[in-house]
Design a protein around this motif. Sequence first.
Motif, PDB file in Angstrom:
ATOM      1  N   ILE A   1      10.565   2.723   0.071  1.00 15.59           N
ATOM      2  CA  ILE A   1      10.423   1.301   0.377  1.00 15.59           C
ATOM      3  C   ILE A   1       9.477   0.698  -0.655  1.00 15.59           C
ATOM      4  CG2 ILE A   1       9.599  -0.423   2.026  1.00 15.59           C
ATOM      5  CD1 ILE A   1      10.332   1.509   4.263  1.00 15.59           C
ATOM      6  N   TYR A   2       9.963  -0.302  -1.389  1.00 12.36           N
ATOM      7  CA  TYR A   2       9.133  -1.032  -2.345  1.00 12.36           C
ATOM      8  C   TYR A   2       8.678  -2.331  -1.666  1.00 12.36           C
ATOM      9  CZ  TYR A   2      11.093   2.195  -5.780  1.00 12.36           C
ATOM     10  OH  TYR A   2      11.475   3.318  -6.470  1.00 12.36           O
ATOM     11  N   GLY A   3       7.432  -2.357  -1.240  1.00 10.43           N
ATOM     12  CA  GLY A   3       6.879  -3.541  -0.588  1.00 10.43           C
ATOM     13  C   GLY A   3       6.234  -4.446  -1.608  1.00 10.43           C
ATOM     14  N   ILE A   4       6.716  -5.685  -1.736  1.00  4.40           N
ATOM     15  CA  ILE A   4       6.218  -6.640  -2.732  1.00  4.40           C
ATOM     16  C   ILE A   4       5.339  -7.673  -2.041  1.00  4.40           C
ATOM     17  CG2 ILE A   4       6.912  -8.433  -4.365  1.00  4.40           C
ATOM     18  CD1 ILE A   4       9.385  -6.795  -4.989  1.00  4.40           C
ATOM     19  N   THR A   5       4.056  -7.699  -2.401  1.00  2.31           N
ATOM     20  CA  THR A   5       3.081  -8.562  -1.734  1.00  2.31           C
ATOM     21  C   THR A   5       2.340  -9.441  -2.729  1.00  2.31           C
ATOM     22  OG1 THR A   5       2.733  -6.938   0.039  1.00  2.31           O
ATOM     23  CG2 THR A   5       1.040  -8.616  -0.256  1.00  2.31           C
ATOM     24  N   PRO A   6       2.655 -10.743  -2.789  1.00  3.02           N
ATOM     25  CA  PRO A   6       1.828 -11.670  -3.570  1.00  3.02           C
ATOM     26  C   PRO A   6       0.507 -11.905  -2.836  1.00  3.02           C
ATOM     27  CG  PRO A   6       4.012 -12.578  -3.077  1.00  3.02           C
ATOM     28  CD  PRO A   6       3.809 -11.412  -2.182  1.00  3.02           C
ATOM     29  N   THR A   7      -0.565 -12.118  -3.571  1.00  6.19           N
ATOM     30  CA  THR A   7      -1.854 -12.399  -2.945  1.00  6.19           C
ATOM     31  C   THR A   7      -2.657 -13.329  -3.845  1.00  6.19           C
ATOM     32  OG1 THR A   7      -3.811 -11.393  -1.911  1.00  6.19           O
ATOM     33  CG2 THR A   7      -3.019 -10.386  -3.956  1.00  6.19           C
ATOM     34  N   TYR A   8      -3.590 -14.061  -3.260  1.00 10.77           N
ATOM     35  CA  TYR A   8      -4.414 -14.991  -4.035  1.00 10.77           C
ATOM     36  C   TYR A   8      -5.843 -14.948  -3.506  1.00 10.77           C
ATOM     37  CZ  TYR A   8      -3.968 -18.156  -0.038  1.00 10.77           C
ATOM     38  OH  TYR A   8      -4.011 -18.696   1.227  1.00 10.77           O
ATOM     39  N   ALA A   9      -6.784 -15.350  -4.335  1.00  8.13           N
ATOM     40  CA  ALA A   9      -8.203 -15.274  -3.997  1.00  8.13           C
ATOM     41  C   ALA A   9      -8.561 -16.281  -2.909  1.00  8.13           C
ATOM     42  CB  ALA A   9      -9.042 -15.525  -5.243  1.00  8.13           C
ATOM     43  N   ARG A  10      -9.217 -15.802  -1.879  1.00  8.06           N
ATOM     44  CA  ARG A  10      -9.707 -16.625  -0.781  1.00  8.06           C
ATOM     45  C   ARG A  10     -10.692 -15.777   0.013  1.00  8.06           C
ATOM     46  NH1 ARG A  10      -4.925 -14.318   0.246  1.00  8.06           N
ATOM     47  NH2 ARG A  10      -4.418 -13.543   2.330  1.00  8.06           N
ATOM     48  N   LEU A  11     -11.415 -16.376   0.928  1.00 10.18           N
ATOM     49  CA  LEU A  11     -12.448 -15.636   1.639  1.00 10.18           C
ATOM     50  C   LEU A  11     -11.871 -14.514   2.497  1.00 10.18           C
ATOM     51  CD1 LEU A  11     -15.410 -15.282   2.208  1.00 10.18           C
ATOM     52  CD2 LEU A  11     -15.256 -17.039   3.982  1.00 10.18           C
ATOM     53  N   ALA A  12     -10.684 -14.742   3.084  1.00 11.15           N
ATOM     54  CA  ALA A  12     -10.092 -13.731   3.975  1.00 11.15           C
ATOM     55  C   ALA A  12      -9.172 -12.759   3.238  1.00 11.15           C
ATOM     56  CB  ALA A  12      -9.317 -14.417   5.101  1.00 11.15           C
ATOM     57  N   GLN A  13      -9.115 -12.826   1.910  1.00 11.52           N
ATOM     58  CA  GLN A  13      -8.168 -11.991   1.171  1.00 11.52           C
ATOM     59  C   GLN A  13      -8.403 -10.505   1.400  1.00 11.52           C
ATOM     60  OE1 GLN A  13      -8.524 -12.020  -3.125  1.00 11.52           O
ATOM     61  NE2 GLN A  13      -6.340 -11.581  -3.395  1.00 11.52           N
ATOM     62  N   LYS A  14      -9.645 -10.056   1.268  1.00  6.07           N
ATOM     63  CA  LYS A  14      -9.925  -8.629   1.433  1.00  6.07           C
ATOM     64  C   LYS A  14      -9.643  -8.179   2.861  1.00  6.07           C
ATOM     65  CE  LYS A  14     -13.398  -5.056   0.617  1.00  6.07           C
ATOM     66  NZ  LYS A  14     -14.786  -4.754   0.166  1.00  6.07           N
ATOM     67  N   ALA A  15      -9.978  -9.022   3.837  1.00  2.00           N
ATOM     68  CA  ALA A  15      -9.713  -8.676   5.236  1.00  2.00           C
ATOM     69  C   ALA A  15      -8.217  -8.521   5.484  1.00  2.00           C
ATOM     70  CB  ALA A  15     -10.304  -9.744   6.158  1.00  2.00           C
ATOM     71  N   ASP A  16      -7.422  -9.456   4.955  1.00  4.17           N
ATOM     72  CA  ASP A  16      -5.972  -9.385   5.142  1.00  4.17           C
ATOM     73  C   ASP A  16      -5.380  -8.162   4.454  1.00  4.17           C
ATOM     74  OD1 ASP A  16      -5.816 -11.659   6.697  1.00  4.17           O
ATOM     75  OD2 ASP A  16      -5.466 -12.999   4.993  1.00  4.17           O
ATOM     76  N   LEU A  17      -5.785  -7.911   3.225  1.00  8.52           N
ATOM     77  CA  LEU A  17      -5.249  -6.773   2.492  1.00  8.52           C
ATOM     78  C   LEU A  17      -5.694  -5.447   3.100  1.00  8.52           C
ATOM     79  CD1 LEU A  17      -5.630  -7.986  -1.211  1.00  8.52           C
ATOM     80  CD2 LEU A  17      -3.505  -7.719   0.093  1.00  8.52           C
ATOM     81  N   THR A  18      -6.909  -5.407   3.628  1.00 12.43           N
ATOM     82  CA  THR A  18      -7.380  -4.188   4.284  1.00 12.43           C
ATOM     83  C   THR A  18      -6.550  -3.873   5.512  1.00 12.43           C
ATOM     84  OG1 THR A  18      -9.650  -4.491   3.492  1.00 12.43           O
ATOM     85  CG2 THR A  18      -9.350  -3.105   5.440  1.00 12.43           C
ATOM     86  N   ARG A  19      -6.310  -4.884   6.320  1.00 15.44           N
ATOM     87  CA  ARG A  19      -5.513  -4.681   7.531  1.00 15.44           C
ATOM     88  C   ARG A  19      -4.100  -4.227   7.187  1.00 15.44           C
ATOM     89  NH1 ARG A  19      -5.620  -9.849  10.858  1.00 15.44           N
ATOM     90  NH2 ARG A  19      -4.563 -10.614   8.991  1.00 15.44           N
ATOM     91  N   LEU A  20      -3.497  -4.869   6.189  1.00 14.54           N
ATOM     92  CA  LEU A  20      -2.138  -4.509   5.809  1.00 14.54           C
ATOM     93  C   LEU A  20      -2.086  -3.109   5.196  1.00 14.54           C
ATOM     94  CD1 LEU A  20       0.816  -5.088   5.417  1.00 14.54           C
ATOM     95  CD2 LEU A  20       0.259  -6.431   3.383  1.00 14.54           C
ATOM     96  N   SER A  21      -3.040  -2.798   4.342  1.00 18.49           N
ATOM     97  CA  SER A  21      -3.019  -1.490   3.684  1.00 18.49           C
ATOM     98  C   SER A  21      -3.149  -0.354   4.686  1.00 18.49           C
ATOM     99  CB  SER A  21      -4.141  -1.400   2.652  1.00 18.49           C
ATOM    100  OG  SER A  21      -5.418  -1.393   3.269  1.00 18.49           O
ATOM    101  N   GLN A  22      -3.918  -0.562   5.738  1.00 15.67           N
ATOM    102  CA  GLN A  22      -4.105   0.505   6.717  1.00 15.67           C
ATOM    103  C   GLN A  22      -2.876   0.670   7.603  1.00 15.67           C
ATOM    104  OE1 GLN A  22      -7.912   0.148   8.668  1.00 15.67           O
ATOM    105  NE2 GLN A  22      -9.004   0.346   6.733  1.00 15.67           N
ATOM    106  N   THR A  23      -2.050  -0.356   7.712  1.00 11.67           N
ATOM    107  CA  THR A  23      -0.735  -0.197   8.343  1.00 11.67           C
ATOM    108  C   THR A  23       0.180   0.608   7.424  1.00 11.67           C
ATOM    109  OG1 THR A  23      -0.883  -2.261   9.610  1.00 11.67           O
ATOM    110  CG2 THR A  23       1.325  -1.403   9.173  1.00 11.67           C
ATOM    111  N   LEU A  24       0.162   0.262   6.144  1.00 10.50           N
ATOM    112  CA  LEU A  24       1.069   0.913   5.193  1.00 10.50           C
ATOM    113  C   LEU A  24       0.718   2.375   4.961  1.00 10.50           C
ATOM    114  CD1 LEU A  24       1.438  -1.958   2.569  1.00 10.50           C
ATOM    115  CD2 LEU A  24       2.911  -1.414   4.517  1.00 10.50           C
ATOM    116  N   MET A  25      -0.512   2.767   5.218  1.00  9.86           N
ATOM    117  CA  MET A  25      -0.896   4.178   5.085  1.00  9.86           C
ATOM    118  C   MET A  25      -0.112   5.071   6.048  1.00  9.86           C
ATOM    119  SD  MET A  25      -5.026   4.033   4.668  1.00  9.86           S
ATOM    120  CE  MET A  25      -5.806   2.949   3.470  1.00  9.86           C
ATOM    121  N   LEU A  26       0.435   4.471   7.092  1.00 11.38           N
ATOM    122  CA  LEU A  26       1.182   5.228   8.087  1.00 11.38           C
ATOM    123  C   LEU A  26       2.678   5.276   7.792  1.00 11.38           C
ATOM    124  CD1 LEU A  26      -0.607   3.783  11.266  1.00 11.38           C
ATOM    125  CD2 LEU A  26      -1.115   5.918  10.067  1.00 11.38           C
ATOM    126  N   VAL A  27       3.091   4.633   6.704  1.00  8.26           N
ATOM    127  CA  VAL A  27       4.513   4.572   6.345  1.00  8.26           C
ATOM    128  C   VAL A  27       4.797   5.613   5.271  1.00  8.26           C
ATOM    129  CG1 VAL A  27       6.398   3.114   5.528  1.00  8.26           C
ATOM    130  CG2 VAL A  27       4.518   2.107   6.858  1.00  8.26           C
TER     131      VAL A  27
END
Length: 308
Positions: free
Chosen positions: A46-72
């Motif tokens: 599975i190639y998951g394509i995720t655009p992202t941009y700088a904002r205060l919640a960016q690291k929080a959002d990416l952290t939450r998503l990455s820890q879901t993807l660790m289980l895939v």
Amino acid sequence: MPFVQIKKQYLAFAMLLFVALFLFNSRPAFQCQYTTEMPVSYLPTIYGITPTYARLAQKADLTRLSQTLMLVKNFHWIVIEDSETKTPLVANLLKESTLKYTHLNAKTHKSKQSTEMDVNICVFKLDSYFTRWYCASGVEQRNEALNWLRNHLSSATDKRGVVYFMDDDNTYSLKVFDEMRKIKNKVGVWPVGIVGGMRVEMPLVTDGKVSGYNAVWKPFRPFPIDMAGFAINATLFLDHPEAKFSRKVQSGFQESEILKYFATKDDLEPLAENCTKVYVWHTRTQKPSILDPKKLKHPPLPDGHIEV
């Protein structure tokens, strides 16, 4: 025969039996392993394509998503920053995630026209209880990811897989990744929760085929489904090198723009139990409200050295 002699014969037989059983049970385990080993099932990448941009919640959002993807299993995360350069925040997060990833960057081309007048980019859209202007986002970033994907697949031994466009603040059940691996030919589709002003936006299925769409926002779109509601057979991007997103297409039409290269409604494969289960939600992180330290009576200590 004397009793003592009979007793010795039984004792000798018992010892021989014990030795035989001992030798039988102590055979090397590898002698029979080949009969019980099960074949490993093939899992498409599975190639998951995720655009992202700088904002205060960016690291929080990416952290939450990455820890879901660790289980895939067998997942390759392609993260593209809307930036002139790759930032240390995203680079460090990816490095520490243990995920298989590709880190890219592509800056969004800003329009010189006003938002209201640039009808090719922005659109007046219903959002909950009010309306606002929305501009197409992630166009350059997703196209940069597709360029990388084609180069990668063209030289890869195994070109099989599926491509999934993922927002960094959506919520994903692990089941949605299991579903997209079931795609047989072109494009798999499923419902998305909390999107388009609805509890759930979904394809309608009749006799195992997509017969329509349950959508209220511009239902006349060629494919009135959310970006999180479909995945595409990866090999199709090699068959259609021209397939990409367009800055000339309004927000909300980007899904139709990319899908038009690969499928018609009849080609769509309904998944998630004939589109009756919701395994992904179009959630959005609320913009944090941060107080201005200069306006506080007792301002906090400087924290600019801490990455949030």
